[in-house]
Design a protein around this motif. Structure first.
Motif, PDB file in Angstrom:
ATOM      1  N   ASP A 140      -8.467 -18.912  -0.742  1.00 39.95           N
ATOM      2  CA  ASP A 140      -9.520 -18.017  -1.204  1.00 39.95           C
ATOM      3  C   ASP A 140      -9.230 -17.615  -2.640  1.00 39.95           C
ATOM      4  O   ASP A 140      -8.088 -17.340  -3.007  1.00 39.95           O
ATOM      5  CB  ASP A 140      -9.578 -16.762  -0.328  1.00 39.95           C
ATOM      6  CG  ASP A 140     -10.063 -17.057   1.079  1.00 39.95           C
ATOM      7  OD1 ASP A 140     -10.831 -18.022   1.236  1.00 39.95           O
ATOM      8  OD2 ASP A 140      -9.680 -16.325   2.002  1.00 39.95           O
TER       9      ASP A 140
ATOM     10  N   SER B 295     -10.785 -15.280  -6.135  1.00 38.86           N
ATOM     11  CA  SER B 295     -11.722 -14.276  -6.626  1.00 38.86           C
ATOM     12  C   SER B 295     -12.418 -14.752  -7.900  1.00 38.86           C
ATOM     13  O   SER B 295     -13.455 -14.227  -8.278  1.00 38.86           O
ATOM     14  CB  SER B 295     -10.998 -12.958  -6.891  1.00 38.86           C
ATOM     15  OG  SER B 295      -9.952 -13.149  -7.828  1.00 38.86           O
TER      16      SER B 295
ATOM     17  N   GLY C 196      -6.287 -16.154  -7.315  1.00 42.19           N
ATOM     18  CA  GLY C 196      -6.319 -16.178  -5.860  1.00 42.19           C
ATOM     19  C   GLY C 196      -5.616 -15.000  -5.249  1.00 42.19           C
ATOM     20  O   GLY C 196      -5.383 -13.989  -5.903  1.00 42.19           O
ATOM     21  N   GLU C 197      -5.261 -15.143  -4.011  1.00 40.75           N
ATOM     22  CA  GLU C 197      -4.631 -14.095  -3.219  1.00 40.75           C
ATOM     23  C   GLU C 197      -3.262 -13.732  -3.788  1.00 40.75           C
ATOM     24  O   GLU C 197      -2.240 -14.242  -3.350  1.00 40.75           O
ATOM     25  CB  GLU C 197      -4.503 -14.559  -1.766  1.00 40.75           C
ATOM     26  CG  GLU C 197      -5.823 -14.943  -1.156  1.00 40.75           C
ATOM     27  CD  GLU C 197      -5.665 -15.701   0.146  1.00 40.75           C
ATOM     28  OE1 GLU C 197      -4.608 -16.328   0.374  1.00 40.75           O
ATOM     29  OE2 GLU C 197      -6.609 -15.661   0.937  1.00 40.75           O
ATOM     30  N   GLY C 198      -3.230 -12.860  -4.790  1.00 39.73           N
ATOM     31  CA  GLY C 198      -1.968 -12.403  -5.346  1.00 39.73           C
ATOM     32  C   GLY C 198      -1.298 -13.366  -6.301  1.00 39.73           C
ATOM     33  O   GLY C 198      -0.213 -13.092  -6.799  1.00 39.73           O
TER      34      GLY C 198
END
Length: 82
Positions: free
Chosen positions: A11, A13, A46-48
């Protein structure tokens, strides 16, 4: 994704890439799009983790909140988590 392997999956952003029409930023909910990529960097938030990959060109497709990038070569740069 490079022609012979997957560079990143998950995922995101934001995805930023350079097309033949200029730099484009893609956020969740972006309209469907098909673009031709030129040599340069792809930046994925992305995630972090942020991923930066250098490509020699390729194609980008956006559809149903999914971004697919296909490039002949992709080199993941320093500072990325993947």
């Amino acid at each position: 994704m490079a022609a012979d392997r997957r560079v990143w999956d998950g995922d995101a952003s934001r995805v930023v890439a350079r097309t033949t029409d200029g730099e484009i930023g893609i956020l969740p909910g972006h309209a469907p799009l098909l673009g031709v990529l030129v040599e340069g960097e792809i930046r994925i938030s992305g995630e972090g983790a942020d991923v930066v990959a250098t490509i020699d060109g390729g194609f980008l497709s956006v559809d149903h909140d999914r971004v697919t990038i296909v490039a002949e070569t992709a080199r993941v740069g320093a500072g990325s988590e993947n």
